[in-house]
Enzyme design. Structure first.
Site, PDB file in Angstrom:
ATOM      1  N   ALA A  10       1.140  -1.101   0.058  1.00 35.05           N
ATOM      2  CA  ALA A  10       0.210  -0.113  -0.013  1.00 35.05           C
ATOM      3  C   ALA A  10       0.728   1.374   0.187  1.00 35.05           C
ATOM      4  O   ALA A  10       1.563   1.380   0.594  1.00 35.05           O
ATOM      5  CB  ALA A  10      -0.791   0.179   1.317  1.00 35.05           C
TER       6      ALA A  10
ATOM      7  N   LEU B 201      -1.107  -5.855   4.830  1.00 34.56           N
ATOM      8  CA  LEU B 201      -0.414  -6.016   3.708  1.00 34.56           C
ATOM      9  C   LEU B 201       0.950  -6.109   4.591  1.00 34.56           C
ATOM     10  O   LEU B 201       1.307  -6.050   5.255  1.00 34.56           O
ATOM     11  CB  LEU B 201      -0.109  -4.788   1.584  1.00 34.56           C
ATOM     12  CG  LEU B 201      -1.332  -4.979   1.687  1.00 34.56           C
ATOM     13  CD1 LEU B 201      -1.262  -4.025   0.435  1.00 34.56           C
ATOM     14  CD2 LEU B 201      -1.289  -6.019   0.867  1.00 34.56           C
ATOM     15  N   SER B 202       2.125  -6.848   3.523  1.00 28.90           N
ATOM     16  CA  SER B 202       3.346  -6.594   3.642  1.00 28.90           C
ATOM     17  C   SER B 202       3.987  -5.024   4.486  1.00 28.90           C
ATOM     18  O   SER B 202       5.102  -5.113   5.442  1.00 28.90           O
ATOM     19  CB  SER B 202       4.681  -7.960   3.226  1.00 28.90           C
ATOM     20  OG  SER B 202       4.479  -7.295   2.110  1.00 28.90           O
ATOM     21  N   GLU B 203       3.576  -4.059   3.451  1.00 25.82           N
ATOM     22  CA  GLU B 203       4.338  -3.356   3.652  1.00 25.82           C
ATOM     23  C   GLU B 203       3.739  -2.058   3.446  1.00 25.82           C
ATOM     24  O   GLU B 203       2.805  -2.351   2.239  1.00 25.82           O
ATOM     25  CB  GLU B 203       5.517  -2.943   3.254  1.00 25.82           C
ATOM     26  CG  GLU B 203       6.768  -4.019   3.273  1.00 25.82           C
ATOM     27  CD  GLU B 203       7.374  -3.607   4.617  1.00 25.82           C
ATOM     28  OE1 GLU B 203       7.319  -3.306   5.816  1.00 25.82           O
ATOM     29  OE2 GLU B 203       8.310  -4.447   4.916  1.00 25.82           O
ATOM     30  N   THR B 204       3.412  -1.014   4.407  1.00 20.56           N
ATOM     31  CA  THR B 204       2.398  -0.042   4.032  1.00 20.56           C
ATOM     32  C   THR B 204       3.162   1.153   3.531  1.00 20.56           C
ATOM     33  O   THR B 204       4.204   1.668   4.962  1.00 20.56           O
ATOM     34  CB  THR B 204       0.821   0.505   4.959  1.00 20.56           C
ATOM     35  OG1 THR B 204       0.069  -0.372   4.531  1.00 20.56           O
ATOM     36  CG2 THR B 204       0.809   1.227   4.381  1.00 20.56           C
TER      37      THR B 204
END
Length: 265
Positions: A21, A44-47
C-alpha cells in the site's frame, strides 16, 4: 481525504509480485498511532507513507508492516515511485529522492522499469542462535547475518521450494527474520530465495527488495559476478535484476497499480 493505492511490485503482471500500500500525506502526524492503524487496516506486508518535502522530487518515506515500522523496504519503495510517476505527481522528474531511516534512496526510470539505489547490506558468518535449528528442523552448515536478517544457503532450488520452517519458533529468532537461498535451476536466473519475517507479522514475504541487498554481495563472493537476475520463490513469485556498484545495490523491477482510493478517516 487522503490518496492511497495498492501496488504489485517486482512484477509486470497484476496479482503477482509483492503487494504494497502507498499512502500520500501532506505531513506526518505528531505520533505514529494513525500510521500503525492504517498499516494494520491495509494488512499487507508493507504500507509506505510518502510526504513531499520542499525541494521538488524529494520525499520523506516511511514503511510499516501490520506490526510496526521497519528500517528498509524495497518493494514498497518501488511501489511508491510507480505511484508518483503514474499519478502524474512527479511526471517530469527523472529521479526521485527518498529520505528514510536507511538514508537517502533514489529511484529512476530505466528501460524495462524502475531502478532503485539501495545500500548494500552484506552478511558475515556468525554462530547459529539456538532458536534457528528448532525453527528450520536441522543444523545448518553455515549461518550468516547482517543488521537485519539471518541467511542460510540450501543445497538446491528444490530444497528452497520445499523449505517449511516452524513459524512459531522462527518468530523468536533475534532480528527481523530469515533468508534462504540457493543457485537457480533456470540458466537464465543466477539464484533463488525465500524470505520469512514472522516477528513482523509476515510469515513469508512474497518478494523482498531489502533482502537482495544482502543476497547480491553474498552471491558476488560465490559466483564472482556483480550483475544478477534473481527470482523469489513465493507463491506469487517475483523477478529482480541486480547490479552491485561499490557499497550500493541497484535493484531493477516493475510495478503495477491495482487499486486507487481515498482514506476517509
Amino acid at each position: 481525504m487522503i490518496p492511497i493505492y495498492t501496488v504489485d511490485a517486482f512484477t509486470s503482471s497484476p496479482f503477482s509480485g509483492n503487494p504494497a500500500a502507498v499512502c500520500v500525506v501532506q505531513e506526518f502526524p505528531p505520533d505514529d498511532k494513525w500510521l500503525r492503524k492504517v498499516a494494520a487496516e491495509m494488512n499487507l506486508s508493507e504500507t509506505a507513507f510518502l510526504c513531499p518535502m520542499d525541494q521538488v522530487g524529494n520525499y520523506r518515506l516511511r514503511w510499516f508492516t501490520p506490526a510496526g515500522e521497519v528500517d528498509l523496504c524495497g518493494h514498497a519503495t518501488l511501489a511508491s515511485a510507480q505511484v508518483l510517476w503514474e499519478s502524474g505527481v512527479a511526471y517530469r522528474i527523472e529521479q526521485l529522492r527518498f529520505h528514510t531511516r536507511s538514508g537517502l534512496l533514489t529511484a529512476k526510470r530505466v528501460d524495462g522499469g524502475i531502478e532503485l539505489n539501495f545500500p548494500a547490506e552484506p552478511v558475515s558468518p556468525c554462530e547459529a542462535p539456538p532458536q534457528l535449528a528448532e525453527a528450520i528442523g536441522f543444523e545448518p552448515r553455515a549461518v550468516y547475518k547482517n543488521r537485519m536478517d539471518y541467511l542460510i544457503e540450501l543445497p538446491s532450488e528444490q530444497a528452497v521450494r520445499e523449505f517449511r520452517p516452524d513459524f512459531r519458533a522462527l518468530k523468536e529468532l533475534p532480528g527481523r527474520g530469515l533468508i534462504v537461498t540457493s543457485p537457480a535451476d533456470d540458466p537464465e536466473v543466477d539464484f533463488v530465495s525465500r524470505c520469512f519475517f514472522p516477528a513482523l507479522g509476515i510469515d513469508e514475504d512474497p518478494v523482498t527488495g531489502s533482502a537482495h541487498c544482502a543476497l547480491a554481495p553474498y552471491w558476488k563472493e560465490k559466483l564472482g559476478k556483480t550483475q544478477f537476475k534473481a527470482r523469489q520463490l513465493s507463491s506469487r513469485t517475483g523477478e529482480l535484476k541486480l547490479r552491485l556498484s561499490g557499497e550500493r545495490v541497484l535493484i531493477q523491477g516493475q510495478a503495477v497499480i491495482i487499486v486507487k482510493g481515498l482514506l476517509l478517516h
